[in-house]
Design a protein around this motif. Structure first.
Motif, PDB file in Angstrom:
ATOM      1  N   SER B 205      -8.261  -4.808   2.014  1.00 28.67           N
ATOM      2  CA  SER B 205      -7.124  -5.432   1.655  1.00 28.67           C
ATOM      3  C   SER B 205      -6.250  -4.834   0.642  1.00 28.67           C
ATOM      4  O   SER B 205      -6.771  -4.211  -0.243  1.00 28.67           O
ATOM      5  CB  SER B 205      -7.587  -6.800   1.000  1.00 28.67           C
ATOM      6  OG  SER B 205      -6.245  -7.410   0.441  1.00 28.67           O
ATOM      7  N   LYS B 206      -4.943  -4.673   0.823  1.00 21.66           N
ATOM      8  CA  LYS B 206      -4.289  -4.191  -0.135  1.00 21.66           C
ATOM      9  C   LYS B 206      -4.082  -4.915  -1.246  1.00 21.66           C
ATOM     10  O   LYS B 206      -3.713  -3.935  -2.283  1.00 21.66           O
ATOM     11  CB  LYS B 206      -2.800  -4.274   0.523  1.00 21.66           C
ATOM     12  CG  LYS B 206      -1.960  -2.924   0.408  1.00 21.66           C
ATOM     13  CD  LYS B 206      -0.572  -3.281   1.224  1.00 21.66           C
ATOM     14  CE  LYS B 206       0.432  -2.258   0.698  1.00 21.66           C
ATOM     15  NZ  LYS B 206       1.618  -2.368   1.267  1.00 21.66           N
ATOM     16  N   ASN B 207      -4.639  -5.806  -1.556  1.00 21.08           N
ATOM     17  CA  ASN B 207      -4.502  -6.732  -2.635  1.00 21.08           C
ATOM     18  C   ASN B 207      -5.799  -6.615  -3.376  1.00 21.08           C
ATOM     19  O   ASN B 207      -5.995  -7.621  -4.485  1.00 21.08           O
ATOM     20  CB  ASN B 207      -3.938  -7.986  -2.612  1.00 21.08           C
ATOM     21  CG  ASN B 207      -2.725  -8.233  -1.764  1.00 21.08           C
ATOM     22  OD1 ASN B 207      -2.241  -8.296  -0.705  1.00 21.08           O
ATOM     23  ND2 ASN B 207      -1.479  -7.584  -2.844  1.00 21.08           N
ATOM     24  N   VAL B 208      -6.737  -6.330  -2.813  1.00 27.57           N
ATOM     25  CA  VAL B 208      -8.087  -6.162  -3.433  1.00 27.57           C
ATOM     26  C   VAL B 208      -8.630  -4.693  -3.610  1.00 27.57           C
ATOM     27  O   VAL B 208      -8.511  -3.652  -3.043  1.00 27.57           O
ATOM     28  CB  VAL B 208      -9.167  -7.036  -2.575  1.00 27.57           C
ATOM     29  CG1 VAL B 208     -10.249  -6.825  -3.211  1.00 27.57           C
ATOM     30  CG2 VAL B 208      -8.840  -8.195  -2.580  1.00 27.57           C
ATOM     31  N   MET B 225     -13.121   4.010  -8.506  1.00 28.97           N
ATOM     32  CA  MET B 225     -11.984   3.062  -7.863  1.00 28.97           C
ATOM     33  C   MET B 225     -10.741   3.598  -7.966  1.00 28.97           C
ATOM     34  O   MET B 225     -10.367   4.663  -8.841  1.00 28.97           O
ATOM     35  CB  MET B 225     -12.134   1.732  -8.466  1.00 28.97           C
ATOM     36  CG  MET B 225     -13.372   0.871  -7.813  1.00 28.97           C
ATOM     37  SD  MET B 225     -13.690  -0.471  -8.598  1.00 28.97           S
ATOM     38  CE  MET B 225     -14.218   0.201 -10.328  1.00 28.97           C
ATOM     39  N   PRO B 226      -9.831   3.429  -7.188  1.00 33.14           N
ATOM     40  CA  PRO B 226      -8.435   3.649  -7.151  1.00 33.14           C
ATOM     41  C   PRO B 226      -7.744   3.270  -8.611  1.00 33.14           C
ATOM     42  O   PRO B 226      -8.045   2.109  -9.004  1.00 33.14           O
ATOM     43  CB  PRO B 226      -7.577   2.886  -6.149  1.00 33.14           C
ATOM     44  CG  PRO B 226      -8.956   2.586  -4.965  1.00 33.14           C
ATOM     45  CD  PRO B 226      -9.665   2.219  -5.833  1.00 33.14           C
ATOM     46  N   TYR B 227      -6.878   3.875  -9.132  1.00 33.35           N
ATOM     47  CA  TYR B 227      -6.230   3.846 -10.178  1.00 33.35           C
ATOM     48  C   TYR B 227      -5.074   3.027  -9.736  1.00 33.35           C
ATOM     49  O   TYR B 227      -4.145   3.660  -8.876  1.00 33.35           O
ATOM     50  CB  TYR B 227      -5.874   4.983 -10.982  1.00 33.35           C
ATOM     51  CG  TYR B 227      -5.075   4.509 -12.253  1.00 33.35           C
ATOM     52  CD1 TYR B 227      -5.734   3.863 -13.433  1.00 33.35           C
ATOM     53  CD2 TYR B 227      -3.750   4.798 -12.300  1.00 33.35           C
ATOM     54  CE1 TYR B 227      -4.903   3.576 -14.641  1.00 33.35           C
ATOM     55  CE2 TYR B 227      -3.005   4.565 -13.276  1.00 33.35           C
ATOM     56  CZ  TYR B 227      -3.718   4.159 -14.341  1.00 33.35           C
ATOM     57  OH  TYR B 227      -2.632   3.832 -15.480  1.00 33.35           O
ATOM     58  N   PHE B 228      -4.555   1.919 -10.223  1.00 31.24           N
ATOM     59  CA  PHE B 228      -3.422   1.340 -10.138  1.00 31.24           C
ATOM     60  C   PHE B 228      -2.469   1.122 -11.418  1.00 31.24           C
ATOM     61  O   PHE B 228      -2.831   0.974 -12.430  1.00 31.24           O
ATOM     62  CB  PHE B 228      -3.713  -0.109  -9.646  1.00 31.24           C
ATOM     63  CG  PHE B 228      -4.339  -0.132  -8.118  1.00 31.24           C
ATOM     64  CD1 PHE B 228      -3.822  -0.070  -6.993  1.00 31.24           C
ATOM     65  CD2 PHE B 228      -5.709  -0.529  -8.395  1.00 31.24           C
ATOM     66  CE1 PHE B 228      -4.478  -0.149  -5.915  1.00 31.24           C
ATOM     67  CE2 PHE B 228      -6.292  -0.427  -7.004  1.00 31.24           C
ATOM     68  CZ  PHE B 228      -5.771  -0.062  -5.761  1.00 31.24           C
ATOM     69  N   ARG B 229      -1.243   1.693 -11.039  1.00 29.88           N
ATOM     70  CA  ARG B 229      -0.146   1.702 -12.033  1.00 29.88           C
ATOM     71  C   ARG B 229       0.024   0.066 -12.107  1.00 29.88           C
ATOM     72  O   ARG B 229       0.647  -0.494 -11.087  1.00 29.88           O
ATOM     73  CB  ARG B 229       0.943   2.511 -11.610  1.00 29.88           C
ATOM     74  CG  ARG B 229       2.008   2.670 -12.689  1.00 29.88           C
ATOM     75  CD  ARG B 229       3.005   3.901 -12.363  1.00 29.88           C
ATOM     76  NE  ARG B 229       3.986   3.166 -11.288  1.00 29.88           N
ATOM     77  CZ  ARG B 229       4.776   3.491 -10.613  1.00 29.88           C
ATOM     78  NH1 ARG B 229       5.057   4.890 -11.051  1.00 29.88           N
ATOM     79  NH2 ARG B 229       5.563   2.922  -9.699  1.00 29.88           N
ATOM     80  N   VAL B 284      -2.911  -6.026  -7.476  1.00 29.99           N
ATOM     81  CA  VAL B 284      -4.268  -5.621  -6.787  1.00 29.99           C
ATOM     82  C   VAL B 284      -5.399  -6.581  -7.806  1.00 29.99           C
ATOM     83  O   VAL B 284      -5.319  -6.224  -8.798  1.00 29.99           O
ATOM     84  CB  VAL B 284      -4.542  -4.110  -6.882  1.00 29.99           C
ATOM     85  CG1 VAL B 284      -6.088  -3.816  -6.306  1.00 29.99           C
ATOM     86  CG2 VAL B 284      -3.655  -3.661  -6.110  1.00 29.99           C
ATOM     87  N   LEU B 285      -6.259  -7.079  -6.893  1.00 32.23           N
ATOM     88  CA  LEU B 285      -7.131  -8.024  -7.738  1.00 32.23           C
ATOM     89  C   LEU B 285      -8.468  -6.892  -8.067  1.00 32.23           C
ATOM     90  O   LEU B 285      -9.052  -6.421  -7.100  1.00 32.23           O
ATOM     91  CB  LEU B 285      -7.796  -9.143  -6.840  1.00 32.23           C
ATOM     92  CG  LEU B 285      -8.792  -9.959  -7.233  1.00 32.23           C
ATOM     93  CD1 LEU B 285      -8.282 -10.761  -8.645  1.00 32.23           C
ATOM     94  CD2 LEU B 285      -9.035 -11.022  -6.460  1.00 32.23           C
ATOM     95  N   VAL B 286      -8.991  -6.937  -9.234  1.00 28.19           N
ATOM     96  CA  VAL B 286     -10.134  -6.005  -9.565  1.00 28.19           C
ATOM     97  C   VAL B 286     -11.019  -6.741 -10.155  1.00 28.19           C
ATOM     98  O   VAL B 286     -11.185  -7.790 -10.609  1.00 28.19           O
ATOM     99  CB  VAL B 286      -9.251  -4.867 -10.588  1.00 28.19           C
ATOM    100  CG1 VAL B 286      -8.295  -3.827  -9.794  1.00 28.19           C
ATOM    101  CG2 VAL B 286      -9.078  -5.477 -12.012  1.00 28.19           C
TER     102      VAL B 286
END
Lengths: 663, 485
Positions: B205-208, B225-229, B284-286
């Motif tokens: 999911s793009k949001n998870v 994990m990916p880092y999200f700005r 993004v839900l983390v």
């Protein structure tokens, strides 16, 4: 064995101070519980229209006769002393008397001897009241009378100490738990049997707290008993048929008291039982003329056992002069004796605003119970409620402006806070340029600040001022705020050693105030200071972070008295100064460096719980180096499942590029 | 890491890393620079957040979550830059690290062989109950197949690909950041396994958040994990227009729908766990550290078929002094202020609806412009605050639904409570001249449906996405419509 004073020795008059209050003792004895149970039928004023719940007609005559009348039927054989006290009942001829004790005794298969004794006692007691008036006028005979009476009591005790072991009690469900527990113990001390279920075959006595004890079968009915046999009672030693019409009174056949009556069990009110037990356990020592036969010697072992638990009683009464005094003691003893067991399972009744969440099934204990102090105004209550405060802030957090109530309370503590305030005031005089809020005195304000670190931080400062604080001169109002806040920490710091807990309580609505837990740097209080404070200031929270950080550091020092050993104060200072240099607030620095010096703070060990060792630890760092933990860590078997998963999580490599093996 | 000697050495080092976590002030070298503004901030933040362990909590004994996923969870901050992040850092500019953190990072890197060959940690971005999160440069990004990289797969990726490939130095122009989550060694392998397994299942999911990789050395587990700005929630929660709120919520509910479709409860929905990029309108839900699969074997009256709910019991106004009955236990993992009523009432059949409640609290935060909305330092205060809003009658009914009794004599808790509209009006100081806008009213209608005390009536994530409030979003619909890849 028993030589009962057959001669109708005249019982003494109530001139015996010791005896008189015994009736009080009786009443007193029942007091904690008797509110609801005091109204045994016999005690109620006889009403002609009463239904069958009322006492049988035979008794009504003397229910009205004297002040002790009510007790006569149900309690007449409880305490001999009581009988002595009944001078004003001229016609104590109780026609129903015979059936009471003998029947009980016979039901419990008494020996012929014991039955005789009972009769003797009964007759003796029975005669006493009649004699009373005559005797009472003759003081000379008083001593003899006392002795006589005491002897009668002793005989009574002897008798019932023998009888009790033959009795089987059932305490019905109306007896409160605590009382039940107490009675159980007491009855078993008397070697009686107490059973938990209503066994018609065994129970001889039902003890109830109910007021509506079904009347006993009347004489005629009793007379008829021998004739009719209830199948239910077959096999019983004392099988007497119930009288059919009586049953209709109680629709509910399951009424245990009705059943008890049907089965010719005795129904005793709890009060009565208590009185009896009390009297049985009482040591009768007449100091006037101690008969050759000392009571103790004649007392059964059980009795003396009970005696042991109340040793004072023996020595307490030294002489008649001291009787009053001794009585008071007795009363006290009784009070404590009767109240102690009862307090254990009592209900706590809320006195203030409360919230309670429990399990409806009753299987679990309540999981949320909290009571708050009563507040004159709802808004001064310290429970969470909507507070009017600045936009952006949590609506449940009290704004300083609305803290008058707390201030009032705080004012009471000012006296002891004076010393602290002196210093605070000094600092404030230098820096603070804003007037205290409202009409509060400087003092009150200090208290307030101390009380509420969080609100103090932003302390009704215009948002912008704090926002700009980072870039501005130290002389800004925001800086003042920070310093004041720091001062509050100074106070806290000082206070921490002796009354940290108190301080936390003072925070009123703050998490700690709700009894959450002792706080540390990581507690809700502090983290909240960080996490929610910024909300109200400016577009970006970070602007006030400097202040927060400073405060937090102070807080750490305040609360975390013991930090890790290898952190030196110097480091702390460096640390602090670094902060300050950055912030460019020399005043702050100064204020804080005082703090730093004050407490050689060490790094705080972090307590917690290790899931792997399943153990709590006081110091994280020590724990993870402990043998136990390392043993776990180095055992791959503990990680088999995890490793299997990790194996599937390896990062996929591009084929083209030579991989650097990573793991 | 292979030889025994190395292992023990590494173990020691690893242990040392861990030491860093709770105590950042240890062995602080003299400040290397005075610029450490951010560093200090983050350090301070870290200090404040600290790490809490159940031993400190007073409610631990009642909790199922042995590790004490309790109050302090609110302090959990996974690879979220949110709470403490400076905007510059969010923008991916050079990160300054304070000495303390730098040392911590150094030790951390040293503890894992070759870790430094793969990642260069640039900052510490968060610290929570069970983990610390670092922002790191993915040095060998180009050596791997990066399915996880959303930017890479979208059109945003700009053209001179081959050129960059040739450079073969990710650091050069396009630095790829990852978030490295260091899970504390006091966490059980089972807990770690749970989180990683769920993350793995939630790929797509793009949001998870997705999991790039994870590895272990001794008891130290690290997840990449990916880092999200993203932007700090507090920076924007009062500024968002209704349309932006709609987007935010749509993005959040999209994530929830995805998670819930796999019968997974996140259990810790809150702003800091939803990394939202206002500019992109994507969140993004983390942090699935508290997540669990929905269980169906729990027993609670609320599972009974609909019908008359159990009757509330008459108030007693007291409690037994020496209550020997056992404590009721139920999972209450989550963050204070975001716990659903059924969690507070110790329901043993908690569903994915608890996440909806938390999402509703976020929406309430937006609309009331108050953060946090519920303070709830503990569950008792949480109940009181909830009752203050919803009133005694509803609380009693909700308690009865879960086999609990609720009673209170707190004067500020009214029988009927307040409507959420009224509360939002009050919280935002509305006057008659400044009534709620039409959009706000629409939002409030939606809010009522997500903050229903009765979880059975509460919207599901899928239903929420069908709600007019989330379907008619202003003009443009953001690209997070693409739920699944």
């Amino acid at each position: 064995m028993l030589s009962l004073p057959i001669s109708p020795a005249p019982p003494p008059m109530p001139t015996m101070s010791r005896r008189v209050p015994l009736s009080n003792i009786q009443n007193h004895h029942g007091q904690p519980y008797s509110l609801s149970t005091a109204t045994i039928p016999a005690k109620r004023p006889a009403k002609p229209t009463r239904d069958n719940l009322g006492p049988p007609p035979a008794k009504k005559a003397h229910i009205d006769t004297g002040y002790l009348g009510p007790d006569q039927k149900e309690n007449r054989h409880t305490t001999p002393s009581k009988l002595v006290l009944v001078p004003r009942t001229p016609n104590r001829q109780d026609t129903t008397r015979r059936d009471v004790v003998p029947s009980r005794v016979s039901r419990s298969k008494p020996t012929a001897n014991s039955r005789r004794q009972v009769e003797k006692i009964d007759s003796q007691k029975y005669r006493k009241p009649i004699q009373t008036q005559k005797i009472s006028t003759r003081d000379k005979q008083l001593t003899a009378a006392i002795a006589e009476n005491n002897e009668a009591i002793r005989q009574w005790q002897k008798h019932y100490l023998k009888v009790f072991p033959t009795l089987t009690f059932y305490l019905d469900e109306t007896v409160s738990e605590d009382k039940m527990a107490m009675l159980r113990i007491q009855l078993r001390d008397l070697d009686s049997t107490v059973i938990d279920h209503f066994d018609e075959e065994r129970v001889t006595h039902v003890i109830t707290a109910r007021g509506d004890i079904p009347p006993e079968t009347s004489k005629e009915q009793e007379a008829a008993r021998t004739g009719t046999i209830n199948p239910k009672l077959l096999g019983k030693t004392d099988s007497r048929a119930p009288v059919a019409p009586r049953l209709t009174v109680y629709e509910e056949q399951e009424d245990i008291l009705v059943l008890a009556r049907l089965n010719q069990m005795k129904i005793w009110n709890t009060e009565k039982v208590e009185r009896m037990i009390h009297t049985l356990n009482e040591k009768i020592d007449d100091d006037y003329i101690v008969p050759a036969a000392a009571p103790l010697k004649t007392l059964p072992s059980k009795h003396s056992k009970v005696e042991v638990t109340r040793p004072k009683r023996t020595s307490a009464v030294e002489s008649t002069k001291k009787n009053e005094e001794a009585l008071g003691r007795l009363l006290n003893q009784d009070k404590t004796r009767s109240s102690q067991p009862s307090s254990s399972k009592e209900m706590y009744v809320f006195k203030g605003p409360y919230v309670l969440v429990g399990d409806a099934s009753g299987r679990y204990k309540h999981f949320i119970i909290r009571e708050f102090r009563n507040a004159l105004q709802p808004e001064s209550g310290d429970w969470p409620q909507f507070r009017s405060n600045r936009e952006g802030r949590c609506p449940f957090v009290l704004d300083p402006d609305t803290k008058r109530a707390y201030m009032r309370e705080e004012a009471e503590r000012e006296a002891e806070a004076k010393a602290k305030e002196k210093e605070a005031a000094r600092l404030r005089a230098r820096i603070v340029m804003e007037p205290p809020p409202r009409n509060q005195s400087l003092r009150a304000k200090t208290s307030l600040l101390k009380e509420d670190p969080r609100t103090a931080l932003t302390d009704r400062r215009p948002i912008s001022s704090i926002e700009n604080k980072v870039d501005r001169d130290m002389a800004t109002a925001a800086a003042a705020t920070a310093v004041r806040k720091t001062e509050s920490r100074v106070d806290k710091l000082k206070d921490a050693h002796r009354s940290r807990q108190d301080n936390l309580v003072l925070t009123g609505y703050e998490p700690v105030a709700s009894g959450l837990r002792p706080t540390g740097p990581t507690s809700a209080v502090v983290s909240q200071a960080i996490s929610s404070n910024p909300v109200l200031v400016g577009p970006k929270a970070g602007t006030s972070r400097d202040v927060q950080r400073l405060n937090r550091r102070v807080f750490e020092k305040t609360t975390g008295g013991i930090r890790q050993t290898n952190t030196t104060t110097a480091l702390q200072v460096v640390d602090e100064e670094n902060n300050e240099a950055k912030a460019g607030k020399k005043t702050l620095k100064r204020a804080r460096s005082e703090l730093v010096v004050k407490e050689a703070s060490k790094k705080q060990p972090v307590a917690g719980y290790c899931e792997n060792c399943r153990d709590k630890y006081d110091d994280f760092e020590k724990h993870i180096l402990s043998k136990r933990h390392l043993r776990f860590a180095s055992n791959d078997e503990n990680f088999l499942e995890l490793d299997a998963l990790l194996a599937t999580l390896e990062r996929p490599r591009k084929k083209s590029i030579s991989p650097t093996p990573f793991h | 890491m292979n030889s025994q000697s190395h292992r023990s050495a590494a173990l020691h080092a690893a242990s040392k890393i861990i030491q860093r976590k709770p105590s950042r002030t240890e062995n602080i070298p003299p400040p290397r620079n005075e610029v450490a503004k951010q560093g200090f901030s983050s350090d301070d933040y870290v200090n404040g957040k600290g790490v809490q362990y159940p031993a400190q909590g007073d409610e631990m004994d009642e909790d199922e979550d042995v590790a004490g996923i309790s109050e302090n969870d609110s302090e959990m901050e996974p690879y979220a830059l949110s709470e403490d992040q400076f905007s510059e850092e969010s923008d991916g500019t050079v990160d300054e690290i304070c000495p303390e953190v730098q040392e911590e990072i150094d030790e951390f890197m040293a503890s894992f062989q070759e870790l430094d060959l793969h990642y260069k940690i640039v900052s510490k971005t968060g610290e929570g109950t069970f983990s610390s999160v670092y922002k790191a440069i993915d040095l060998q990004y180009n050596s791997y197949v990066n399915e996880w990289d959303l930017d890479e797969r979208t059109a945003e990726y700009y053209s001179p690909r081959s050129k960059r490939h040739r450079l073969n130095q990710a650091k050069e122009k396009r630095v790829k950041y990852v978030a490295i989550k260091k899970i504390y060694v006091t966490s059980s392998p089972q807990r770690i396994h749970n989180e990683l397994e769920l993350l793995k299942d939630l790929t797509g999911s793009k949001n998870v958040v997705s999991l790039i990789t994870a590895f272990r050395h001794l008891d130290q587990v690290i997840a990449v994990m990916p880092y999200f700005r993203h932007v700090d929630f507090r920076e924007y929660f009062r500024k968002l227009s209704i349309i932006e709120i709609q987007r935010y919520m749509r993005s959040l509910f999209t994530a929830l729908k995805f998670v819930h479709a796999k019968n997974i409860l996140h259990r810790d929905i809150k702003p800091t766990n939803f990394l939202y990029d206002c500019a992109k309108g994507r969140g993004v839900l983390v942090d699935f550290g508290l997540a669990e699969r929905e269980e169906y074997d729990g027993v609670c009256p609320c599972t009974r078929a609909r019908g008359p709910p159990p009757k509330p019991v008459a108030p007693v106004g007291g409690y037994p002094k020496n209550d020997q009955r056992p404590s009721k236990r139920a999972n209450r993992a989550g963050t204070r202020g975001f716990r659903a009523p059924e969690v507070l009432f110790k329901c043993n059949r908690q569903t994915t609806k608890i996440d909806i409640w938390s999402a509703g609290v976020i929406l309430l935060t937006f609309l009331s412009k108050r953060f946090p909305f519920f303070n709830s330092p503990d569950d008792i205060d949480a109940i009181i605050e909830m009752a203050t809003v919803f009133g005694r009658a509803k609380m009693r009914a909700c308690a009865a639904l879960h086999g609990a009794v609720f009673e209170t004599a707190i004067p500020t808790i009214s029988e009927k409570g307040h409507s959420l509209s009224r509360i939002v009006e009050w919280a935002t100081s509305r006057s008659k001249n400044d009534p709620l806008s039409l959009e706000e009213k629409r939002a409030l209608v939606f809010l009522e449906k997500t903050l229903d005390l009765d979880h059975r009536k509460r919207l599901s994530a899928a239903e929420a996405l069908e709600d007019p409030f989330l379907t008619n979003i202003g003009a443009d619909i953001s690209d997070d419509e693409v739920e699944t890849i």
